[in-house]
Scaffold this motif. Structure first.
Motif, PDB file in Angstrom:
ATOM      1  N   SER A   5       0.815  -1.209   0.000  1.00  0.00           N
ATOM      2  CA  SER A   5       0.000   0.000   0.000  1.00  0.00           C
ATOM      3  C   SER A   5       0.852   1.265   0.000  1.00  0.00           C
ATOM      4  O   SER A   5       0.310   2.356   0.015  1.00  0.00           O
ATOM      5  CB  SER A   5      -0.932  -0.003   1.217  1.00  0.00           C
ATOM      6  N   GLN A   6       2.170   1.123  -0.005  1.00  0.00           N
ATOM      7  CA  GLN A   6       3.051   2.278   0.018  1.00  0.00           C
ATOM      8  C   GLN A   6       3.922   2.296  -1.231  1.00  0.00           C
ATOM      9  O   GLN A   6       4.163   1.271  -1.848  1.00  0.00           O
ATOM     10  CB  GLN A   6       3.975   2.227   1.240  1.00  0.00           C
ATOM     11  N   CYS A   7       4.409   3.467  -1.569  1.00  0.00           N
ATOM     12  CA  CYS A   7       5.393   3.647  -2.630  1.00  0.00           C
ATOM     13  C   CYS A   7       6.377   4.712  -2.179  1.00  0.00           C
ATOM     14  O   CYS A   7       6.025   5.608  -1.415  1.00  0.00           O
ATOM     15  CB  CYS A   7       4.728   4.111  -3.932  1.00  0.00           C
ATOM     16  N   PHE A   8       7.594   4.605  -2.667  1.00  0.00           N
ATOM     17  CA  PHE A   8       8.567   5.660  -2.404  1.00  0.00           C
ATOM     18  C   PHE A   8       8.123   6.955  -3.068  1.00  0.00           C
ATOM     19  O   PHE A   8       7.547   6.963  -4.149  1.00  0.00           O
ATOM     20  CB  PHE A   8       9.940   5.277  -2.971  1.00  0.00           C
ATOM     21  N   ASN A   9       8.428   8.070  -2.432  1.00  0.00           N
ATOM     22  CA  ASN A   9       8.302   9.404  -3.012  1.00  0.00           C
ATOM     23  C   ASN A   9       6.890   9.712  -3.520  1.00  0.00           C
ATOM     24  O   ASN A   9       6.724  10.448  -4.481  1.00  0.00           O
ATOM     25  CB  ASN A   9       9.317   9.605  -4.146  1.00  0.00           C
ATOM     26  N   SER A  10       5.890   9.131  -2.888  1.00  0.00           N
ATOM     27  CA  SER A  10       4.518   9.334  -3.357  1.00  0.00           C
ATOM     28  C   SER A  10       3.654  10.091  -2.348  1.00  0.00           C
ATOM     29  O   SER A  10       2.510  10.394  -2.642  1.00  0.00           O
ATOM     30  CB  SER A  10       3.872   7.975  -3.628  1.00  0.00           C
ATOM     31  N   THR A  15      10.558   8.488   1.655  1.00  0.00           N
ATOM     32  CA  THR A  15      11.125   9.293   0.584  1.00  0.00           C
ATOM     33  C   THR A  15      12.596   8.950   0.416  1.00  0.00           C
ATOM     34  O   THR A  15      13.350   8.933   1.390  1.00  0.00           O
ATOM     35  CB  THR A  15      10.991  10.791   0.910  1.00  0.00           C
ATOM     36  N   LEU A  16      12.983   8.676  -0.801  1.00  0.00           N
ATOM     37  CA  LEU A  16      14.381   8.461  -1.145  1.00  0.00           C
ATOM     38  C   LEU A  16      14.838   9.577  -2.068  1.00  0.00           C
ATOM     39  O   LEU A  16      14.070  10.056  -2.899  1.00  0.00           O
ATOM     40  CB  LEU A  16      14.581   7.114  -1.856  1.00  0.00           C
ATOM     41  N   GLN A  17      16.093   9.970  -1.924  1.00  0.00           N
ATOM     42  CA  GLN A  17      16.675  10.962  -2.809  1.00  0.00           C
ATOM     43  C   GLN A  17      17.585  10.269  -3.798  1.00  0.00           C
ATOM     44  O   GLN A  17      18.263   9.295  -3.460  1.00  0.00           O
ATOM     45  CB  GLN A  17      17.481  11.977  -2.005  1.00  0.00           C
ATOM     46  N   THR A  18      17.612  10.768  -5.032  1.00  0.00           N
ATOM     47  CA  THR A  18      18.529  10.215  -6.022  1.00  0.00           C
ATOM     48  C   THR A  18      19.840  10.979  -5.938  1.00  0.00           C
ATOM     49  O   THR A  18      19.887  12.162  -5.600  1.00  0.00           O
ATOM     50  CB  THR A  18      17.949  10.318  -7.444  1.00  0.00           C
ATOM     51  N   ALA A  28      22.523   6.307  -7.388  1.00  0.00           N
ATOM     52  CA  ALA A  28      22.200   5.836  -6.047  1.00  0.00           C
ATOM     53  C   ALA A  28      20.884   6.443  -5.605  1.00  0.00           C
ATOM     54  O   ALA A  28      20.540   7.563  -5.986  1.00  0.00           O
ATOM     55  CB  ALA A  28      23.306   6.225  -5.066  1.00  0.00           C
ATOM     56  N   VAL A  29      20.145   5.692  -4.809  1.00  0.00           N
ATOM     57  CA  VAL A  29      18.993   6.225  -4.101  1.00  0.00           C
ATOM     58  C   VAL A  29      19.305   6.086  -2.620  1.00  0.00           C
ATOM     59  O   VAL A  29      19.814   5.060  -2.174  1.00  0.00           O
ATOM     60  CB  VAL A  29      17.664   5.512  -4.473  1.00  0.00           C
ATOM     61  N   ILE A  30      19.055   7.158  -1.875  1.00  0.00           N
ATOM     62  CA  ILE A  30      19.441   7.161  -0.463  1.00  0.00           C
ATOM     63  C   ILE A  30      18.343   7.746   0.403  1.00  0.00           C
ATOM     64  O   ILE A  30      17.559   8.571  -0.037  1.00  0.00           O
ATOM     65  CB  ILE A  30      20.744   7.958  -0.227  1.00  0.00           C
ATOM     66  N   ASP A  31      18.325   7.295   1.634  1.00  0.00           N
ATOM     67  CA  ASP A  31      17.528   7.924   2.687  1.00  0.00           C
ATOM     68  C   ASP A  31      18.535   8.512   3.670  1.00  0.00           C
ATOM     69  O   ASP A  31      19.157   7.778   4.444  1.00  0.00           O
ATOM     70  CB  ASP A  31      16.638   6.895   3.382  1.00  0.00           C
ATOM     71  N   PRO A  32      18.761   9.832   3.651  1.00  0.00           N
ATOM     72  CA  PRO A  32      19.786  10.416   4.506  1.00  0.00           C
ATOM     73  C   PRO A  32      19.510  10.261   5.996  1.00  0.00           C
ATOM     74  O   PRO A  32      20.422  10.326   6.798  1.00  0.00           O
ATOM     75  CB  PRO A  32      19.820  11.889   4.096  1.00  0.00           C
ATOM     76  N   ARG A  44      15.579   1.970 -14.880  1.00  0.00           N
ATOM     77  CA  ARG A  44      14.625   1.234 -14.052  1.00  0.00           C
ATOM     78  C   ARG A  44      14.181   2.024 -12.824  1.00  0.00           C
ATOM     79  O   ARG A  44      13.439   1.508 -11.995  1.00  0.00           O
ATOM     80  CB  ARG A  44      15.248  -0.095 -13.610  1.00  0.00           C
ATOM     81  N   LEU A  45      14.658   3.276 -12.682  1.00  0.00           N
ATOM     82  CA  LEU A  45      14.388   4.046 -11.469  1.00  0.00           C
ATOM     83  C   LEU A  45      12.897   4.140 -11.151  1.00  0.00           C
ATOM     84  O   LEU A  45      12.481   3.858 -10.031  1.00  0.00           O
ATOM     85  CB  LEU A  45      14.990   5.448 -11.584  1.00  0.00           C
ATOM     86  N   GLY A  46      12.085   4.520 -12.127  1.00  0.00           N
ATOM     87  CA  GLY A  46      10.653   4.671 -11.866  1.00  0.00           C
ATOM     88  C   GLY A  46      10.010   3.392 -11.392  1.00  0.00           C
ATOM     89  O   GLY A  46       9.254   3.373 -10.409  1.00  0.00           O
ATOM     90  N   GLY A  47      10.317   2.297 -12.045  1.00  0.00           N
ATOM     91  CA  GLY A  47       9.748   1.012 -11.650  1.00  0.00           C
ATOM     92  C   GLY A  47      10.219   0.557 -10.284  1.00  0.00           C
ATOM     93  O   GLY A  47       9.440   0.004  -9.500  1.00  0.00           O
ATOM     94  N   ILE A  48      11.465   0.818  -9.995  1.00  0.00           N
ATOM     95  CA  ILE A  48      12.011   0.404  -8.692  1.00  0.00           C
ATOM     96  C   ILE A  48      11.361   1.205  -7.566  1.00  0.00           C
ATOM     97  O   ILE A  48      10.987   0.663  -6.530  1.00  0.00           O
ATOM     98  CB  ILE A  48      13.546   0.537  -8.689  1.00  0.00           C
TER      99      ILE A  48
END
Length: 199
Positions: A5-10, A15-18, A28-32, A44-48
């Motif tokens: 029921s969740q998605c990143f950055n939605s 939230t992950l930063q590129t 890289a995608v990171i959560d600081p 593949r970023l969007g799908g991931i």
């Protein structure tokens, strides 16, 4: 099911930063906040970010990573120190962060001041480092071997209290210095510097 029921950055999930790592195919995608990171193919970023696989890994590790980051940021006491016994250097590297006038004519710490400073560090580390562990002191610089007599006196006096290291450009690292340092278990870090680019 919570991950579905969740998605990143939605707005409905973490939230992950590129972060561009300078690679043609990956970023890289990171959560600081937790130091969670992953390398992903750019196409593949969007799908991931909208899929479940990475989200599941993230949710599984998030709390543990957040606790570790909290400990590192707010609860960890230092167990090592860089110690600059001189402002001087015998090279003039263009990238050096120490001003040229300081490298050429800066101050050396006296032997007495090096010994006094190590005594203060010993007192401090006695309150922060677990019994049976020796904190680390790295003589750094500019070029610490320009003040060799003072740092060798400090190593000699406090070799049972600290693990010592010397970070050097190696231009003054002769057989006598190597013998002294290695006999006392000091680590030696070498920077690859030179007075001219050809070297």
């Amino acid at each position: 099911m919570a991950a579905q029921s969740q998605c990143f950055n939605s707005g409905n999930g973490p939230t992950l930063q590129t972060f561009d790592i300078g690679h043609g195919d990956y970023l890289a995608v990171i959560d600081p906040d937790t130091a969670f990171w992953s390398l992903v193919r750019k196409e593949r970023l969007g799908g991931i970010l909208s899929g479940e696989e990475l989200l599941g890994e993230y949710l599984e590790k998030r709390d543990r990573f957040a606790q570790e980051m909290d400990m590192l940021r707010f609860h960890l006491k230092p167990s090592a120190v860089y110690f600059n016994p001189t402002e001087r250097c015998n090279l003039d590297c263009t990238y050096c962060y120490i001003p040229g006038t300081m490298r050429r004519g800066g101050k050396h710490m006296s032997e007495a001041l090096v010994l006094e400073s190590l005594a203060r560090l010993e007192d401090y580390f006695a309150t922060t480092v677990a019994a049976g562990r020796r904190p680390q002191v790295i003589f750094h610089g500019a070029e610490p071997l320009l003040n060799r007599r003072a740092i060798f006196a400090g190593i000699e006096a406090y070799q049972d209290s600290f693990r010592f290291g010397v970070q050097t450009n190696a231009t003054l690292l002769d057989d006598e210095a190597v013998s002294f340092l290695t006999a006392r278990g000091c680590s030696i870090g070498l920077s690859l510097d030179a007075p001219v680019a050809e070297i």
